[in-house]
Scaffold this motif. Structure first.
Motif, PDB file in Angstrom:
ATOM      1  N   CYS A 378       0.840  -1.207   0.000  1.00 43.78           N
ATOM      2  CA  CYS A 378       0.000   0.000   0.000  1.00 43.78           C
ATOM      3  C   CYS A 378       0.875   1.258   0.000  1.00 43.78           C
ATOM      4  O   CYS A 378       0.527   2.264  -0.624  1.00 43.78           O
ATOM      5  N   CYS A 421      -4.017  -4.158  -1.765  1.00 44.63           N
ATOM      6  CA  CYS A 421      -3.780  -4.825  -0.476  1.00 44.63           C
ATOM      7  C   CYS A 421      -4.116  -6.322  -0.543  1.00 44.63           C
ATOM      8  O   CYS A 421      -5.267  -6.689  -0.776  1.00 44.63           O
ATOM      9  N   ILE A 425      -7.923  -5.336   3.034  1.00 43.30           N
ATOM     10  CA  ILE A 425      -8.357  -4.360   4.049  1.00 43.30           C
ATOM     11  C   ILE A 425      -8.948  -3.152   3.306  1.00 43.30           C
ATOM     12  O   ILE A 425      -8.307  -2.625   2.380  1.00 43.30           O
TER      13      ILE A 425
HETATM   14  S1  SF4 Z   1      -1.250  -6.148   4.049  1.00 43.59           S
HETATM   15 FE1  SF4 Z   1      -2.350  -4.431   3.157  1.00 43.59          FE
HETATM   16  S2  SF4 Z   1      -2.367  -2.861   4.743  1.00 43.59           S
HETATM   17 FE2  SF4 Z   1      -0.810  -4.368   5.304  1.00 43.59          FE
HETATM   18  S3  SF4 Z   1       1.089  -3.484   4.479  1.00 43.59           S
HETATM   19 FE3  SF4 Z   1       0.297  -4.947   2.939  1.00 43.59          FE
HETATM   20  S4  SF4 Z   1      -0.930  -3.644   1.596  1.00 43.59           S
HETATM   21 FE4  SF4 Z   1      -0.578  -2.449   3.435  1.00 43.59          FE
END
Ligand code: SF4
Ligand code: SF4
Length: 448
Positions: A378, A421, A425
């Motif tokens: 992200c 993501c 999320i």
């Molecule tokens: S899982 Fe989603 S919110 Fe967490 S760092 Fe990776 S992209 Fe960002």
């Protein structure tokens, strides 16, 4: 090839309606014209129930400095002035007009003749734009005359026309450049004169080579009558249509955090706005209709319509052959990345409606969210250099002071973080909430 250097994604383009020429949509039986279809104060009604109006006649004057006039898109009788649900289901004061024939205000020149000559000075051009109720037609709906009036001490040096259309599915700007290119270029010249700038660029992503070639050819033929306009092909990358990203891509200038384009001497206008400026200044035509893309994999005939403001979205969907799927669908005002779900498909087309997108329940489905795996994707894609995982968490915990420190207000709501993501999320939803709350706190602090 030029582009912005920070972040960005490349979602499937799905430009299903790119080959569909603009069609004039038949008039509906009645239109609902909201008095607030722009950023700023709502317009103030100048008509009453029972009044007869002509297409192009003023029906509401601007309600303040940051506001916009509203004109009747049709001829007919005013049947109501009342609060009507908009696309989000929020009631906004609107003028309903029953359509009777199609009689236009006599001062409007409806001929197709291209008018290239203009003797007006900068102030006179801005006044005509204000009187015509023109707003940013890329979706931002900021009153154009305000953008053309830099505050004391600020001077525009560069005008950039946004022909990027980086949102998947949308093609209205593409068709406008192909089919109304000469008028767009004259409109660009008028905007350049209004701002008294020397340098003017039109940024177009290189997935529209026909538009790039067409505008270059037209600019060559109109060169003696227009200021120098440089057509700048851009590498395809979302969200290049964001003002700050476009400025960086075209000029290399960086708009600092919490600053505006004019702070680095730039003004950005959309190609649809340039067309509306041409019509207002050269043809005395207020902003009463616009090109709207109607698209989606379940739409029978993805189309681009020239629709009067106030026409129900459902009429455009019907004109595009309707929805083919028997399954439930989601209707979005705008594109899939930055558009908003429409809770009311009979909501009217407004000055900011660039598209109506129908997606299947399957395409719109929300996946089950899992925990953040700290992959940093992200952060990598954020074009504003923010930390979306952190801002999302701060918003969830209502830690507004920390969210302000993390410059949540810089988020341009492009959705790149949510899109990328792997944990699914809904980062943008949380960040949008945080941005709204922090903006409220800042406004209360500044007492405005
Ligand atoms: S899982 Fe989603 S919110 Fe967490 S760092 Fe990776 S992209 Fe960002
Ligand atoms: S929605 Fe906001 S935080 Fe997320 S990538 Fe876009 S600018 Fe960054």
């Amino acid at each position: 090839m030029k582009t912005f250097p920070k972040g960005g994604i490349h979602p499937p383009e799905n430009k299903l309606s790119a080959g569909s020429a603009i069609e004039v949509l038949p008039l509906p039986q009645s239109v609902v014209v909201p008095l607030s279809q722009h950023i700023g104060a709502p317009a103030v009604a100048e008509v009453a129930k029972g009044d007869k109006v002509l297409a192009g006649q003023l029906i509401a004057k601007a309600g303040g400095f940051v506001s916009s006039a509203v004109h009747s898109p049709v001829s007919g009788t005013v049947t109501a002035i009342e609060a009507v649900p908009n696309a989000s289901g929020i009631k906004v004061m609107s003028v309903t007009i029953a359509v009777e024939g199609d009689e236009w205000a006599p001062e409007i020149d409806r001929s197709a003749k291209l008018e290239t000559e203009c003797t007006l000075d900068a102030k006179e051009i801005v006044a005509k734009i204000a009187a015509a109720g023109i707003v940013g037609m890329g979706g931002a709906t900021f009153p154009t005359q305000v953008k053309l009036s830099p505050p004391p001490g600020k001077k525009a040096e560069v005008l950039i026309i946004n022909g990027v259309e980086c949102e998947p599915y949308l093609t209205s700007d593409h068709r406008v450049m192909l089919e109304r290119g000469a008028e767009v270029l004259v409109g660009v010249g008028l905007l350049a004169r209004a701002l008294e700038v020397e340098k003017t660029y039109i940024g177009i992503e290189n997935n529209k080579p026909d538009a790039i070639a067409h505008l270059r050819q037209l600019a060559g033929t109109l060169v003696r009558r227009l200021p120098h306009i440089e057509i700048v092909p851009l590498k395809v990358q979302y969200p290049q249509g964001g003002e700050k990203q476009l400025i960086k891509a075209v000029t290399g200038r960086e708009v600092p955090s919490c600053a505006l384009p004019i702070d680095v001497g730039c003004v950005v206008q959309n190609v649809g706005t340039a067309l509306a400026v041409y019509e207002a200044v050269q043809k005395n035509k207020p902003l009463i209709e616009r090109v709207v893309t109607v698209t989606g994999k379940d739409i029978a005939k993805p189309s681009n319509f020239l629709a009067r403001i106030g026409t129900p979205a459902s009429a455009l969907i019907e004109a595009a052959g309707g929805i083919q799927s028997a399954e439930p669908v989601k209707v979005i005002g705008g594109g899939p990345m930055m558009g908003r779900a429409m809770s009311n498909p009979d909501a009217p087309v407004t000055k900011g409606t660039s598209g109506i997108l129908v997606v299947s329940a399957r395409e719109a489905a929300r996946y089950t969210e899992t925990g953040c795996i700290k992959c940093g994707k992200c952060v990598t894609v954020c074009p504003m250099g923010l930390e979306p995982y952190l801002l999302g968490r701060l918003s969830q915990k209502q830690m507004w002071a920390e969210a302000e420190t993390g410059v949540v207000v810089d988020c341009i709501e492009c959705g790149s973080c949510s899109y990328t993501c792997p944990a699914r999320i809904p980062l943008l939803d949380w960040i949008r909430l945080g941005k709204t709350e922090v903006n409220k706190i800042i406004r209360a602090r500044l007492n405005c």
